[in-house]
Design a protein around this motif. Structure first.
Motif, PDB file in Angstrom:
ATOM      1  N   SER A   3       0.841  -1.198   0.000  1.00  0.00           N
ATOM      2  CA  SER A   3       0.000   0.000   0.000  1.00  0.00           C
ATOM      3  C   SER A   3       0.878   1.250   0.000  1.00  0.00           C
ATOM      4  N   GLU A   4       0.484   2.253  -0.786  1.00  0.00           N
ATOM      5  CA  GLU A   4       1.268   3.494  -0.904  1.00  0.00           C
ATOM      6  C   GLU A   4       0.342   4.712  -0.816  1.00  0.00           C
ATOM      7  N   TYR A   5       0.855   5.779  -0.233  1.00  0.00           N
ATOM      8  CA  TYR A   5       0.065   6.991  -0.009  1.00  0.00           C
ATOM      9  C   TYR A   5       0.112   7.904  -1.231  1.00  0.00           C
ATOM     10  N   PHE A   6      -1.053   8.496  -1.589  1.00  0.00           N
ATOM     11  CA  PHE A   6      -1.116   9.389  -2.745  1.00  0.00           C
ATOM     12  C   PHE A   6      -1.932  10.641  -2.421  1.00  0.00           C
ATOM     13  N   GLU A   7      -1.711  11.674  -3.239  1.00  0.00           N
ATOM     14  CA  GLU A   7      -2.509  12.897  -3.179  1.00  0.00           C
ATOM     15  C   GLU A   7      -2.674  13.442  -4.595  1.00  0.00           C
ATOM     16  N   LEU A   8      -3.879  13.947  -4.897  1.00  0.00           N
ATOM     17  CA  LEU A   8      -4.153  14.632  -6.154  1.00  0.00           C
ATOM     18  C   LEU A   8      -4.878  15.933  -5.826  1.00  0.00           C
ATOM     19  N   THR A   9      -4.348  17.058  -6.323  1.00  0.00           N
ATOM     20  CA  THR A   9      -4.935  18.356  -6.022  1.00  0.00           C
ATOM     21  C   THR A   9      -6.078  18.679  -6.984  1.00  0.00           C
ATOM     22  N   LYS A  10      -6.882  19.678  -6.623  1.00  0.00           N
ATOM     23  CA  LYS A  10      -7.968  20.133  -7.485  1.00  0.00           C
ATOM     24  C   LYS A  10      -7.429  20.668  -8.803  1.00  0.00           C
ATOM     25  N   GLU A  11      -6.313  21.401  -8.739  1.00  0.00           N
ATOM     26  CA  GLU A  11      -5.722  21.971  -9.954  1.00  0.00           C
ATOM     27  C   GLU A  11      -5.309  20.881 -10.931  1.00  0.00           C
ATOM     28  N   VAL A  28       3.430   9.479 -16.642  1.00  0.00           N
ATOM     29  CA  VAL A  28       4.870   9.262 -16.559  1.00  0.00           C
ATOM     30  C   VAL A  28       5.118   8.305 -15.399  1.00  0.00           C
ATOM     31  N   GLY A  29       5.322   7.040 -15.732  1.00  0.00           N
ATOM     32  CA  GLY A  29       5.653   6.050 -14.722  1.00  0.00           C
ATOM     33  C   GLY A  29       4.479   5.215 -14.249  1.00  0.00           C
ATOM     34  N   THR A  30       4.815   4.047 -13.737  1.00  0.00           N
ATOM     35  CA  THR A  30       3.803   3.134 -13.214  1.00  0.00           C
ATOM     36  C   THR A  30       3.172   3.674 -11.929  1.00  0.00           C
ATOM     37  N   THR A  31       3.930   4.476 -11.166  1.00  0.00           N
ATOM     38  CA  THR A  31       3.356   5.045  -9.935  1.00  0.00           C
ATOM     39  C   THR A  31       2.238   6.021 -10.265  1.00  0.00           C
ATOM     40  N   THR A  32       2.457   6.852 -11.272  1.00  0.00           N
ATOM     41  CA  THR A  32       1.429   7.789 -11.724  1.00  0.00           C
ATOM     42  C   THR A  32       0.223   7.029 -12.263  1.00  0.00           C
ATOM     43  N   THR A  33       0.493   5.977 -13.033  1.00  0.00           N
ATOM     44  CA  THR A  33      -0.582   5.166 -13.600  1.00  0.00           C
ATOM     45  C   THR A  33      -1.446   4.555 -12.507  1.00  0.00           C
ATOM     46  N   ARG A  34      -0.820   3.966 -11.506  1.00  0.00           N
ATOM     47  CA  ARG A  34      -1.571   3.312 -10.435  1.00  0.00           C
ATOM     48  C   ARG A  34      -2.415   4.328  -9.667  1.00  0.00           C
ATOM     49  N   THR A  35      -1.873   5.519  -9.471  1.00  0.00           N
ATOM     50  CA  THR A  35      -2.627   6.544  -8.763  1.00  0.00           C
ATOM     51  C   THR A  35      -3.848   6.979  -9.562  1.00  0.00           C
ATOM     52  N   LEU A  36      -3.644   7.292 -10.841  1.00  0.00           N
ATOM     53  CA  LEU A  36      -4.754   7.742 -11.683  1.00  0.00           C
ATOM     54  C   LEU A  36      -5.836   6.676 -11.805  1.00  0.00           C
ATOM     55  N   GLU A  37      -5.425   5.430 -11.973  1.00  0.00           N
ATOM     56  CA  GLU A  37      -6.403   4.359 -12.131  1.00  0.00           C
ATOM     57  C   GLU A  37      -7.132   4.064 -10.816  1.00  0.00           C
ATOM     58  N   THR A  38      -6.500   4.381  -9.699  1.00  0.00           N
ATOM     59  CA  THR A  38      -7.165   4.254  -8.402  1.00  0.00           C
ATOM     60  C   THR A  38      -8.238   5.319  -8.232  1.00  0.00           C
ATOM     61  N   ILE A  39      -7.916   6.532  -8.645  1.00  0.00           N
ATOM     62  CA  ILE A  39      -8.795   7.673  -8.423  1.00  0.00           C
ATOM     63  C   ILE A  39      -9.933   7.751  -9.439  1.00  0.00           C
ATOM     64  N   ALA A  40      -9.675   7.388 -10.692  1.00  0.00           N
ATOM     65  CA  ALA A  40     -10.633   7.606 -11.778  1.00  0.00           C
ATOM     66  C   ALA A  40     -11.932   6.823 -11.576  1.00  0.00           C
ATOM     67  N   ASN A  41     -13.037   7.451 -11.967  1.00  0.00           N
ATOM     68  CA  ASN A  41     -14.314   6.741 -11.940  1.00  0.00           C
ATOM     69  C   ASN A  41     -14.538   6.045 -13.281  1.00  0.00           C
ATOM     70  N   TRP A 101      -4.750   5.924   0.338  1.00  0.00           N
ATOM     71  CA  TRP A 101      -3.799   4.823   0.132  1.00  0.00           C
ATOM     72  C   TRP A 101      -4.290   3.951  -1.013  1.00  0.00           C
ATOM     73  N   THR A 102      -3.351   3.461  -1.814  1.00  0.00           N
ATOM     74  CA  THR A 102      -3.723   2.561  -2.898  1.00  0.00           C
ATOM     75  C   THR A 102      -2.894   1.290  -2.844  1.00  0.00           C
ATOM     76  N   ASP A 103      -3.553   0.168  -3.090  1.00  0.00           N
ATOM     77  CA  ASP A 103      -2.852  -1.106  -3.246  1.00  0.00           C
ATOM     78  C   ASP A 103      -3.322  -1.784  -4.531  1.00  0.00           C
ATOM     79  N   ILE A 104      -3.691  -0.971  -5.506  1.00  0.00           N
ATOM     80  CA  ILE A 104      -4.191  -1.500  -6.771  1.00  0.00           C
ATOM     81  C   ILE A 104      -3.111  -2.326  -7.471  1.00  0.00           C
ATOM     82  N   PHE A 105      -3.511  -3.465  -7.992  1.00  0.00           N
ATOM     83  CA  PHE A 105      -2.626  -4.370  -8.718  1.00  0.00           C
ATOM     84  C   PHE A 105      -3.167  -4.485 -10.137  1.00  0.00           C
ATOM     85  N   ILE A 106      -2.396  -3.985 -11.094  1.00  0.00           N
ATOM     86  CA  ILE A 106      -2.825  -3.962 -12.488  1.00  0.00           C
ATOM     87  C   ILE A 106      -2.060  -5.035 -13.262  1.00  0.00           C
TER      88      ILE A 106
END
Length: 341
Positions: free
Chosen positions: A226-234, A252-265, A276-281
């Motif tokens: 599990s890893e901690y993430f943050e995404l701002t309104k901007e 840019v990178g698998t870390t960015t990908t995992r974060t975006l795919e965790t957050i996206a609807n 926190w995300t522990d998404i496994f793609i």
């Protein structure tokens, strides 16, 4: 799907031991996932493959000098700590070597008492939860005593710690660098912006679980860290604008990908949040938001190799890796890059 399906043989001399002098002069393998065509370019050419209105998303985490060496109180034994993540205040989750010699209630002394760690407990995975005691500012003490936590496959000493940081690193907390971003220079980012591409930043603090091998035979049984993430309104606004305009979101990178795919609807929208995300793609996953990925070359049988295989197809990725080996690309953290478009 089996872990061994993601094995490939890599000559040791292709594992990059140090960064090249000019970040943007790394090789760039272009992989078109629709046509399966491969092109060999230089990383600075990436600007030619991004279009006005696209959104480039980068992880602005900053690596901390997370490797510490000390002694067990009253013993002349060298103990190595690797800080994985801050749990609360001065309590950290750590990896310890040699683990057998460090028990709960032990006290570890660093820098002749400048920093002291009390071991609280041992996790099921062998990690130790410790509480640090010190006078002053923890980050300043860590800068003085700590070393950069380079991956175990890098055997050579890093002369300049800033080369294991992206030029846009900002928020401290990672135990490993988001290495796909190491190829960017400030000038290259300015060129990309001048072309009309928006640049958005998110933060995901990379843990050492990134380098942990998949030990189960069936990959679906693997438990992600599990890893901690943050995404701002901007940043969310920039990403959504690109999607709504029919433009591409390039991670840019698998870390960015995992974060975006965790957050996206399910509609491919993102909203400001932290967590926190522990998404496994892995292959079979349906991507919700990213349209392209800039990434390095990953370890055999790793979750990162499984992620890029989910995006481009396992056989296509293996074909690209064979091409990279035959053309002597440099692999792993300080190695060359791939753009899956």
């Amino acid at each position: 799907m089996k872990t061994e399906d993601f094995y490939y043989d890599l000559p040791d001399n292709l594992i990059a031991q140090h960064p090249i002098e000019d970040r943007e002069e790394s090789k760039l393998l272009l992989l078109d996932r629709d046509t399966e065509q491969i092109e060999d370019r230089i990383f600075k050419d990436i600007v030619d493959y991004l279009n006005p209105g696209d959104c480039l998303v980068l992880n602005d985490t900053k690596v901390i000098p997370a490797r510490l060496f000390g002694n067990r109180e009253g013993k002349d034994e060298r103990i190595e700590f690797l800080l994985l993540r801050r749990m609360e205040n001065d309590i950290w989750e750590t990896l310890v070597r040699p683990g057998k010699k460090v028990k709960p209630s032990n006290r570890i002394i660093f820098g002749e008492g400048l920093l002291v760690a009390d071991v609280l407990n041992i996790g099921e995975d062998g990690t130790r939860r410790v509480k640090f005691n010190y006078d002053g500012i923890f980050e300043e003490i860590l800068d003085e005593l700590g070393e950069m936590p380079l991956p175990p496959y890098i055997k050579e000493k890093l002369e300049d710690n800033e080369r294991y940081q992206t030029v846009y690193s900002k928020h401290e907390g990672s135990a490993a660098a988001p290495t796909a971003g190491l190829h960017f220079t400030e000038e290259l980012l300015k060129q990309i912006e001048r072309k009309g591409v928006s640049i958005a930043f998110l933060t995901l603090h990379v843990g050492l679980g990134t380098f942990r091998p998949v030990k189960v035979q069936n990959i679906e049984e693997h438990l992600m860290h599990s890893e901690y993430f943050e995404l701002t309104k901007e940043a969310a606004k920039k990403i959504n604008k690109a999607k709504e305009g029919g433009r591409k979101v390039v991670a840019v990178g698998t870390t960015t990908t995992r974060t975006l795919e965790t957050i996206a609807n399910s509609e491919g929208q993102v909203f400001s949040q932290k967590g926190w995300t522990d998404i496994f793609i892995y292959p079979g996953y349906e991507f919700k938001i990213i349209d392209g990925l800039i990434t390095n070359f990953h370890l055999p049988e790793s979750t990162l190799l499984m992620l890029v295989s989910a995006l481009a197809g396992k056989e296509v990725i293996m074909k690209a890796y064979r091409h990279a080996i035959e053309n002597r690309y440099r692999f792993f953290s300080f190695g060359d890059a791939m753009f899956i478009k």
